[in-house]
Scaffold this active site. Structure first.
Site, PDB file in Angstrom:
ATOM      1  N   TRP A 207       0.861  -1.155  -0.026  1.00  0.00           N
ATOM      2  CA  TRP A 207      -0.145  -0.021  -0.107  1.00  0.00           C
ATOM      3  C   TRP A 207       0.879   1.225  -0.022  1.00  0.00           C
ATOM      4  CZ3 TRP A 207      -4.480  -0.761  -2.098  1.00  0.00           C
ATOM      5  CH2 TRP A 207      -5.220  -1.686  -1.734  1.00  0.00           C
TER       6      TRP A 207
ATOM      7  N   ASP B  67      -1.090   6.788   6.390  1.00  0.00           N
ATOM      8  CA  ASP B  67      -2.133   5.683   6.126  1.00  0.00           C
ATOM      9  C   ASP B  67      -2.430   4.726   6.996  1.00  0.00           C
ATOM     10  OD1 ASP B  67      -4.085   3.895   4.985  1.00  0.00           O
ATOM     11  OD2 ASP B  67      -2.853   3.470   3.329  1.00  0.00           O
TER      12      ASP B  67
ATOM     13  N   LYS C 109     -12.270  -1.252   7.240  1.00  0.00           N
ATOM     14  CA  LYS C 109     -11.345  -2.341   8.041  1.00  0.00           C
ATOM     15  C   LYS C 109     -11.936  -2.539   9.478  1.00  0.00           C
ATOM     16  CE  LYS C 109      -8.568  -3.381   4.599  1.00  0.00           C
ATOM     17  NZ  LYS C 109      -8.948  -2.421   3.581  1.00  0.00           N
TER      18      LYS C 109
HETATM   19  N1  PLP Z   1      -4.463   1.628   2.697  1.00  0.00           N
HETATM   20  C1  PLP Z   1      -4.375   0.381   3.092  1.00  0.00           C
HETATM   21  C2  PLP Z   1      -3.578   0.263   4.191  1.00  0.00           C
HETATM   22  C3  PLP Z   1      -5.271  -0.565   2.800  1.00  0.00           C
HETATM   23  O1  PLP Z   1      -5.508  -1.764   3.385  1.00  0.00           O
HETATM   24  C4  PLP Z   1      -6.115  -0.437   1.592  1.00  0.00           C
HETATM   25  C5  PLP Z   1      -7.115  -1.481   1.261  1.00  0.00           C
HETATM   26  O2  PLP Z   1      -7.288  -2.470   1.579  1.00  0.00           O
HETATM   27  C6  PLP Z   1      -5.906   0.891   0.995  1.00  0.00           C
HETATM   28  C7  PLP Z   1      -5.159   1.835   1.607  1.00  0.00           C
HETATM   29  C8  PLP Z   1      -6.682   1.202  -0.279  1.00  0.00           C
HETATM   30  O3  PLP Z   1      -8.049   1.358   0.185  1.00  0.00           O
HETATM   31  P1  PLP Z   1      -9.464   1.515  -0.788  1.00  0.00           P
HETATM   32  O4  PLP Z   1      -9.798   0.149  -1.412  1.00  0.00           O
HETATM   33  O5  PLP Z   1     -10.450   1.998   0.073  1.00  0.00           O
HETATM   34  O6  PLP Z   1      -9.002   2.508  -1.779  1.00  0.00           O
END
Ligand code: PLP
Length: 342
Positions: free
Chosen positions: A101, A170, A194
């Site tokens: 990520w 994040d 989550k």
């Molecule tokens: N950041 C993290 C740590 C994630 O686990 C995720 C998705 O699983 C995201 C960002 C991306 O999120 P989204 O699917 O809501 O765009």
């Protein structure tokens, strides 16, 4: 099937039962939250109480704005550079890349400015590179990291000590899983799906003095200053997801707040890590002990790369137990294994 699962998932079932109870007639208004105008006084109350609960649970200081946005964590991969790169002339940012990520976030940021990865590229995402080896850029507008890498199971057990630049994080997959000192950050974002609700809403917590330097190409819906100035209703927000988040936050508050969530998460993850550690190499977790996630635990069976036949047996048996969502191939859902491990 759903009934016995509900008993085993008190948080989910209590929130869902509450939502079910209010689905057709929200607090005697005769309509559902799904039908409400986002500009109505009733929705404003929901929005404000959700924000207040979040402020209370995380002790968010007064000089931080809380905004609720659409677009998921992925939209924030763009929103962060679009809103923060302009803080310094160099238009450059430092990224700590510890998993899938943060790698995606760094790649997105490269579209808008200069990105410096502060450590040598990792061969595998199994640890956090030693902070003493990080090479921070003097002109960086912000330093970015992901506090819990959902796919790789790597979690920071510390907040990076950054003095010269704003710290952006994040927290999508460990938000409210433990207390956090918000004042150490310039910006925190987290998709709700989550830990604190359902898909559709992403929380952004941003220090007020960082607002107002968005790049001119920043889409208006991602501009923190505009969204904060309009109490998250510049455009239609994800109303029902915000309402569900409010219910989850209330549940967290009624069940001991962030400190109690931390205790619970230590206990739950320890169940699996103990089993892995005591299995004499039968279960293998590639992540170094210090950086192991309490939220999602990747592991292989049989050897480091996984024995395909054994892993299939494991999943089949787990599915038979009725505890594992078989079609969920994503590491983000591996928490389900908590109850599948015998
Ligand atoms: N950041 C993290 C740590 C994630 O686990 C995720 C998705 O699983 C995201 C960002 C991306 O999120 P989204 O699917 O809501 O765009």
């Amino acid at each position: 099937d759903t009934d016995h699962r509900a008993e085993e998932r008190p948080s989910a079932s209590q929130v869902l039962l509450e939502a079910q109870k209010e689905l057709l007639d929200y607090k005697g208004l005769g309509i559902s939250v799904l039908e409400m105008s986002h500009r109505s006084a009733d929705f404003t109350k929901i929005l404000n109480s959700t924000e207040n609960l979040l402020r209370e649970l995380l002790y968010i200081p007064e000089n931080y704005k809380v905004i609720f946005l659409q677009g998921g964590g992925s939209a924030q991969f763009s929103a962060v550079p679009l809103n923060l790169l302009g803080l310094k002339e160099e238009r450059c940012a430092d990224y700590i890349v510890t998993g899938a990520w943060s790698a995606k976030a760094a790649k997105e940021a490269e579209k808008y400015g200069k990105v410096n990865i502060v450590h040598p590229k990792l061969d595998s995402y199994t640890k956090i590179p030693d902070p003493n080896t990080w090479k921070l850029s003097p002109g960086a507008s912000y330093v970015y990291y992901c506090s819990n890498e959902t796919v790789n199971g790597v979690e920071f057990d510390f907040i990076p000590d950054i003095k010269e630049a704003v710290l952006a994080c994040d927290m999508s997959s460990n938000f409210l899983s433990k207390p956090v000192d918000v004042s150490k950050f310039g910006l925190i974002f987290a998709g709700a799906q989550k830990n604190i609700g359902c898909a559709g809403v992403t929380v952004v917590i941003v220090r007020e003095d960082l607002l107002g330097v968005a790049l001119k190409e920043c889409p208006v819906v991602l501009d923190y200053k505009i969204q904060a100035g309009n109490n998250s209703i510049y455009n239609t927000p994800p109303c029902f997801s915000i309402y569900i988040m409010g219910l989850v936050l209330e549940w967290i508050k009624n069940n001991g707040s962030a400190k109690a969530m931390e205790k619970l998460n230590i206990t739950k993850s320890k169940l699996i890590y103990d089993l892995i550690n005591e299995s004499n190499g039968f279960y293998v977790c590639p992540v170094e002990v210090k950086s192991r996630s309490r939220m999602n635990i990747p592991f292989r069976i049989g050897n480091n790369n996984g024995d395909a036949a054994l892993e299939k047996t494991f999943l089949d048996e787990a599915a038979k137990l009725g505890q594992f969502c078989k079609d969920s191939g994503k590491a983000g859902r591996h928490a389900s294994l908590l109850s599948a491990v015998p």
